[in-house]
Design an enzyme around this catalytic site. Structure first.
Site, PDB file in Angstrom:
ATOM      1  N   LYS A   2       0.825  -1.210   0.000  1.00 40.81           N
ATOM      2  CA  LYS A   2       0.000   0.000   0.000  1.00 40.81           C
ATOM      3  C   LYS A   2       0.858   1.259   0.000  1.00 40.81           C
ATOM      4  O   LYS A   2       0.525   2.258  -0.646  1.00 40.81           O
ATOM      5  CB  LYS A   2      -0.922  -0.005   1.233  1.00 40.81           C
ATOM      6  N   ASN A  59       0.848   4.187  -2.811  1.00 44.56           N
ATOM      7  CA  ASN A  59       0.700   5.620  -2.563  1.00 44.56           C
ATOM      8  C   ASN A  59       1.855   6.422  -3.157  1.00 44.56           C
ATOM      9  O   ASN A  59       1.674   7.555  -3.589  1.00 44.56           O
ATOM     10  CB  ASN A  59       0.591   5.876  -1.066  1.00 44.56           C
ATOM     11  N   GLU A  64       0.965   6.771  -6.631  1.00 47.13           N
ATOM     12  CA  GLU A  64      -0.130   7.741  -6.667  1.00 47.13           C
ATOM     13  C   GLU A  64       0.405   9.172  -6.643  1.00 47.13           C
ATOM     14  O   GLU A  64      -0.043  10.032  -7.416  1.00 47.13           O
ATOM     15  CB  GLU A  64      -1.034   7.487  -5.468  1.00 47.13           C
TER      16      GLU A  64
END
Length: 448
Positions: free
Chosen positions: A189, A193, A196
């Site tokens: 995760k 990110n 992202e």
């Protein structure tokens, strides 16, 4: 999914933390037939759950053993404080899942600590924002196989489905997966990110250039991004960018983007991803530049007196530059994951992780199943090079796009500048260097 269809799996869950994500997940679980006991540590409130609790003890007592409890609280010290309060209330075999954005090393530590108390722990990286929490998220889990099997029926309830853009089994498959031991879920995760951050920065730079050097209005840019969102750039972030560009401020009737301040916030996961790349010795310059760009935006700036920039940058070049940036961002992220798999002996598989990212999450994009990196970058290179050159010539800062070009140029260079660095290190520190014509490590007495 009805409650009856879950009778052979986990049907009860406690949710602690009813912020935007926790509230949405509680509603999602409840809608799919789960019995939800919900508690907000900061304020006693519900949030769509079947049962609302006023205390931790009440939540624990409402759950049948062995219990499953999902924590959706702020990462860091709040998680440790909550676990300290929970431990005396739980029984052997109970499972605690941290669904927040905790650092992966904290998750590894917490798993070991709870194991000593006879409790199970999982870290679950959850992506999807407020809408995803309600309608379907991408979920990356870390922990033991036994813990994952216990939680899997619950994960199936809240997971999104793949977007159906590619071929094979990933289409329509639920977007959740077991990434490996404790810490692995939050690591994936964290990298998600970081990617992202890079995608958001590159998209923002593309819009900036289309306005500054392309002369497009916000409405025109919105139409262009809408078109792009149906092609090779098809992705959640490009799709919402089109909608943002078309949105007007209700007070001034100007494009809403014009009245939004240009100082970007961050919560730390992007920084962790960049730091992990440094720790693992992986070049991830676009992810790092995206983090630096947010920090730079927070500084006081002095507008300069510069001449007006030419308005002749072709949108087609910007499109290729953005596609190159998206490919490079994913490549850098997967390079970090590959290095972590080797360093921590985690069973990361690119196809499996890409499948989990096919729906629900913020980075979902068509190019996750696109052509190989080298092939994609070769096709985009001319447009990327012209775009960066135009930006530099017009004094338009594009740190993400510039880093992509440097990354690609270094990727394809037979010989780089590091021979000079090795010579400098040997000169002042006698660190030695390797030669191109024979094996071994050599040292030169440069002062002679």
């Amino acid at each position: 999914m009805s409650h009856k269809s879950l009778k052979n799996g986990q049907t009860h869950i406690g949710v602690i933390g009813l912020g935007v994500m926790g509230r949405g997940l509680a509603e999602n679980f409840s809608r799919h037939g789960c019995n939800v006991a919900a508690f907000e540590p900061l304020r006693a409130t519900g949030g769509g759950a079947n049962e609302d609790c006023q205390t931790l003890m009440e939540l624990v007592e409402r759950l049948p053993s062995p219990r499953v409890i999902l924590l959706m609280v702020t990462a860091g010290e709040p998680v440790d404080r909550l676990l300290e309060a929970l431990e005396p209330l739980l029984a052997e075999g109970d499972l605690v899942i941290d669904g927040g954005n905790s650092h992966f090393r904290d998750s590894m530590r917490r798993a070991e600590s709870l194991k000593k108390q006879g409790l199970s722990f999982m870290d679950a990286g959850i992506s999807g924002g407020a809408a995803g929490a309600r309608d379907g998220v991408s979920l990356m889990a870390g922990g033991t196989e036994d813990a994952f099997k216990r939680a899997e029926p619950l994960f199936k309830n809240i997971a999104a489905k793949g977007d159906g853009e590619g071929d094979g089994e990933a289409d329509g498959a639920l977007c959740y997966g077991h990434m490996g031991p404790a810490g692995a879920g939050h690591f994936v995760k964290m990298v998600h990110n970081g990617i992202e951050y890079a995608l958001m920065q590159a998209i923002s730079e593309a819009a900036y250039l289309l306005e500054r050097l392309g002369g497009l209005s916000h409405a025109e840019m919105g139409g262009l991004f809408s078109t792009w969102s149906r092609g090779d750039l098809s992705s959640y972030l490009v799709e919402i960018t089109a909608k943002i560009l078309k949105t007007l401020d209700t007070e001034t009737n100007r494009p809403l983007l014009e009245v939004i301040g240009d100082k970007a916030d961050q919560k730390g996961t992007g920084q962790w991803a960049a730091a992990a790349a440094l720790d693992l010795g992986v070049p991830a310059p676009t992810i790092a530049e995206a983090v630096f760009a947010r920090s730079l935006s927070a500084r006081e700036r002095q507008p300069s007196e510069r001449s007006a920039a030419p308005k002749d940058l072709p949108p087609e070049d910007v499109e290729k530059a953005l596609l190159a940036a998206m490919n490079a961002s994913f490549d850098q992220g997967f390079q970090i994951l590959d290095a972590a798999a080797r360093a921590y002996d985690w069973p990361f598989e690119r196809e499996k992780i890409a499948g989990v990212w096919r729906g629900g999450c913020i980075v979902r994009a068509k190019l996750l199943v696109g052509p190989p990196f080298t092939e994609a970058m070769t096709a985009c290179e001319p447009g990327l090079r012209r775009t960066v050159a135009a930006a530099v010539g017009a004094a338009c800062p594009v740190p993400a796009l510039s880093s992509v070009l440097a990354y690609w140029d270094a990727y394809g260079s037979g010989r780089l500048w590091t021979n000079m660095i090795q010579a400098q290190r040997d000169y002042f520190g006698a660190h030695g260097y390797r030669r191109v014509d024979k094996d071994g490590v050599f040292h030169t007495d440069w002062r002679k």
